[in-house]
Design an enzyme around this catalytic site. Structure first.
Site, PDB file in Angstrom:
ATOM      1  CG  ASN A   1      -1.967  -5.465  -2.817  1.00  0.00           C
ATOM      2  OD1 ASN A   1      -1.591  -5.726  -1.684  1.00  0.00           O
ATOM      3  ND2 ASN A   1      -1.971  -4.218  -3.291  1.00  0.00           N
TER       4      ASN A   1
ATOM      5  CD  GLU B   1      -1.869  -2.331   0.762  1.00  0.00           C
ATOM      6  OE1 GLU B   1      -1.086  -2.904   1.539  1.00  0.00           O
ATOM      7  OE2 GLU B   1      -2.377  -2.908  -0.223  1.00  0.00           O
TER       8      GLU B   1
ATOM      9  CG  ASP C   1      -5.659  -5.226  -1.093  1.00  0.00           C
ATOM     10  OD1 ASP C   1      -4.493  -5.511  -1.401  1.00  0.00           O
ATOM     11  OD2 ASP C   1      -6.015  -4.993   0.074  1.00  0.00           O
TER      12      ASP C   1
END
Lengths: 629, 203
Positions: free
Chosen positions: A314, A230, A356
């Protein structure tokens, strides 16, 4: 550890009907058995499991390098990630008398993921940031502290951890306790003295990288991976030498074949995963450098095939429009040679991921009959909502069945290895897509399941959440979030939020489900030779259930929600104990933390809506519990 | 790639504190900043305006020149104390400017604040400025500007080297609007649950 690896132990999975002495009240089929002793009563006030299908029939099941000596020396207990211990002194007949033996607070108001280790007469617990290692003397029943190792990691790392400042535990090897720090360091600590033996810097928080995963040790090498999908990191897995912490090899999840340690031995089963330099060519130019694929979950090892198995995370950003292409090798299961890191096969779960659905979930290694013949299986209860079964020698997909409500895909093709997607539930830049299932936290997240070779069942701590997503363009600024989407999660269909699922692996279907209606589940599972399955809930119940039927036989209310993983061991007194961390937090339960408001459903990367009322039920603050008879 | 390059450049530009007082005293100048829909362009403008500077710690001067001494800014900003004269505080140059407030909201999303502090500032990796009105480092406009531009010890990056001062003032304006009637683009509540028809299986 590796020397013990070659052991094999066979378990005969026993249908409940054959277990006359242990049979329990429940479905009519089981009740027909004549009972030599009355069945233990269900725990008062506990939920009742829903029986869905007959349990699996008897089968010859072999686990790889099973736990043998009553210790718990590596994160999942064994290399195969079964989280099964053959210990049976605590069993259905006496679990009702289980009580607290000792407790210890960690003094940290953050999620306590992971599990302690037990080596000889000492228990070792790693706390959330500041990642202290606490040695506890098991010879004294009150569990006094022997020593505390305080590594003092860089405090800036707290602001780079996407999903709470968690740590998933340590591994024991060669007289050392080895684990990772949030600020991208790996440390080895003398297991007797608590003195640091070596400390290796493997990444930089200024680039948004952290480490939360628990390493394993294979043949003198510590194997670990990074976190930060992220925050635009580039994922990798690496091996350090146990002796001195020097780097043995490093394999990136994106970039050239050379960087990914992909060479002549790489033979993916499916055409979709074949080609040169796919880690470069399946991205827009340069995007692979900030493309994620971090390796923040569990690693398995099979001493017979001599391969490690793990998944990558991801791709970044969540807004898929910023990274046209298949984005290899994000969301991929890899088999690699632990000696040199060379890839042997790979299977990408979903090309160009838009939800995700990290593939970092545990891979459980079991040899069992599959459609009439014995096969070496890899079981992957994935975040994308399917339990997948692979042949772990070559990466062939043998089965993929949904275990929670799913709508992003209808099914997987066993011929091509590709998911058959439902285009209505793929989000796009410029609009909001509603009601996609499961949520980005998955059908389950990192929280590991357990496999019991006696029942042939996989015990999954599932949660049932769906989400809305509005992608937006993200700007890469080193060390800051690189996400590109507003997400709102909420409870999925069917009126339940979490479930412990007794999953029949051979028939690829649930035998029973033990549902939670208030909150999802977000902790790990332990299965034991006593025909028991242990797990904890987000509102702090720690339970033991019958492995065949899911009937709750015992429960205890802990001080905080449980996102840790139970373990079991033999103490120096020869008695069996069960230990678990309570301490709510992590991603899905972030709304329990004081720094997160329930009034913003997009807070904590959208997890708040899934646990809106959690502050009514629990508050953070870690406590280690040890239970015994 | 272009975006990556620009943002990397922007991240390398140390921005002296003098920059923000200049902006504070000259809102007209700050108004010339790029529109928020091209966040990267704003950063590029800074990059173009201050070329040739080398990477370094946020507070390390890179050349031999000493920044000019700053005029005292008056009493330390803080809450009104009963019985004392109101403190002279630095005002947000965009106070009362609805389009700047709207831009502040857009920067909050585009410049990655939302990733840590929540899509509507409800918190997550970073603290929750929405319901936590007691800010550890103060909530006056100048204190918010400082917290954003200098960063804070738990992991808040120093945005003064990454965003131009006018963007930071607009972010501070958005933060101060949270929970008020003026707050732009308020959060819609999450659905109670997904419709039973959306997904299979449903055990």
């Amino acid at each position: 550890m590796a020397k013990e690896g070659a052991q094999r132990l066979a378990w005969r999975a026993i249908a409940p009907a054959a277990l006359a002495g242990l049979a329990l009240a429940g479905p009519a089929a089981f009740a027909q058995s004549s009972l030599s002793s009355p069945p233990p009563p269900a725990a008062e006030g506990a939920p009742t499991p829903q029986q869905l299908n007959p349990p699996p029939a008897a089968a010859d099941i072999h686990t790889v390098a099973p736990l043998a000596d009553g210790q718990w020396t590596q994160p999942a207990g064994d290399y195969a990630n079964t989280r099964f211990s053959p210990l049976d002194k605590i069993n259905a007949s006496n679990v009702g008398k289980l009580k607290v033996v000792t407790t210890m607070a960690d003094g940290i108001p953050h999620g306590w993921e992971g599990q302690p280790l037990v080596v000889g007469d000492t228990m070792y617990a790693v706390t959330p940031y500041p990642d202290k290692l606490i040695a506890i003397d098991l010879k004294d029943p009150t569990g006094p502290v022997k020593w505390i190792y305080n590594p003092r990691p860089d405090p800036r790392s707290q602001g780079k951890a996407c999903c709470d400042v968690v740590n998933r535990g340590a591994v024991y090897a060669d007289g050392k306790i080895i684990y990772n720090l949030l600020d991208d360091e790996t440390v080895a600590v003398d297991a007797k003295t608590g003195k640091q033996v070596w400390r290796t810097k493997v990444g930089s928080v200024s680039k948004g990288m952290t480490i939360t995963m628990a390493p394993i040790v294979v043949d003198g090498k510590v194997i670990l991976g990074n976190s930060g999908n992220e925050l635009g990191v580039r994922g990798w897995i690496m091996a350090l030498n146990v002796s001195d912490g020097s780097v043995a090899w490093k394999a990136y999840s994106t970039g050239s074949d050379k960087d990914c340690l992909i060479g002549p031995h790489f033979k993916p089963f499916y055409a979709k995963d074949r080609g040169r330099n796919l880690g470069l060519t399946t991205w827009s130019p340069g995007q692979w450098k900030v493309g994620g694929g971090a390796v923040w979950g569990w690693i398995s090892y099979d001493p017979e095939t001599k391969l490690i198995y793990y998944g990558t995370g991801n791709p970044g950003t969540w807004d898929a429009s910023q990274r046209p292409g298949a984005n290899k090798w994000s969301n991929t299961i890899f088999a690699r040679n632990p000696e040199n890191g060379h890839a042997v096969w790979a299977f990408q779960e979903d090309a160009h991921d838009a939800w995700d659905y990290d593939t970092i979930i545990e891979n459980i290694l079991v040899d069992m009959p599959w459609h009439g013949r014995m096969r070496k299986l890899l079981i992957h209860p994935g975040r994308m909502g399917f339990v997948q079964v692979f042949d772990r020698t070559d990466g062939q997909l043998l089965s993929a069945e949904k275990y929670v409500p799913v709508n992003w895909a209808y099914s997987y093709s066993l011929k091509t290895g590709l998911p058959k997607e439902n285009p209505a539930y793929r989000p796009h830049l410029g609009s909001t897509t509603f009601n996609m299932c499961p949520s980005p936290t998955g059908g389950k997240d990192w929280n590991p399941s357990a496999f019991d070779p006696q029942t042939g069942m996989l015990y999954i701590q599932a949660h049932n959440d769906c989400f809305d997503m509005t992608p937006h363009e993200a700007n890469y600024i080193a060390g800051t979030p690189y996400i590109g989407a507003n997400v709102t999660m909420f409870p999925g269909p069917g009126g339940w939020q979490g479930a412990l699922i007794g999953w029949d692996v051979a028939n690829a279907r649930p035998a029973w489900m033990l549902k939670e209606n208030k909150l999802p589940l977000f902790g790990g599972v332990l299965a034991t030779g006593g025909n028991l399955v242990f797990y904890g809930t987000l509102d702090g119940w720690f339970r033991a259930v019958d492995a065949h039927t899911g009937k709750v036989l015992w429960q205890f209310k802990t001080a905080s929600g449980i996102i840790g993983e139970p373990i079991t061991f033999l103490g120096p007194d020869g008695k069996q104990y069960v230990a678990v961390y309570a301490g709510v937090g992590g991603w899905l339960a972030a709304a329990a933390l004081p720094s997160v408001s329930e009034t913003d459903p997009t807070a904590a990367l959208g997890a708040v809506g899934a646990v809106e009322n959690i502050k009514k039920y629990t508050a953070p603050g870690g406590v280690l519990y040890v239970f015994g008879l | 790639m272009l975006r990556l390059m620009l943002m990397t450049l922007a991240a390398l530009i140390p921005l002296a504190l003098g920059g923000c007082s200049a902006s504070a005293s000259d809102p007209a100048q700050a108004d010339q900043a790029a529109p928020p829909e091209a966040g990267q362009a704003a950063a590029a403008q800074v990059a173009a305006a201050r070329p040739g500077q080398l990477p370094g710690g946020p507070t390390q001067p890179t050349g031999g020149t000493v920044p000019p001494a700053l005029a005292p800014v008056g009493p330390i900003p803080g809450p009104q104390i009963a019985g004392e004269n109101p403190a002279t505080t630095i005002q947000n140059p965009y106070a009362g400017n609805p389009s700047a407030l709207e831009q502040g909201r857009q920067y909050f999303v585009a410049m990655n604040c939302a990733g840590c502090h929540g899509g509507h500032a409800g918190g997550g990796m970073g603290p929750d400025p929405r319901s936590d009105h007691i800010f550890k480092f103060g909530n006056t406009p100048a204190e918010l500007f400082d917290s954003i531009s200098m960063g804070r010890g738990m992991g808040m990056p120093a945005w003064g080297t990454k965003l131009p001062p006018d963007v930071i003032w607009k972010l501070a304006l958005y933060i101060q609007s949270l929970g008020t009637q003026q707050e732009p683009d308020k959060a819609a509540p999450a659905p109670a649950h997904a419709p039973d028809s959306v997904a299979t299986p449903s055990y």
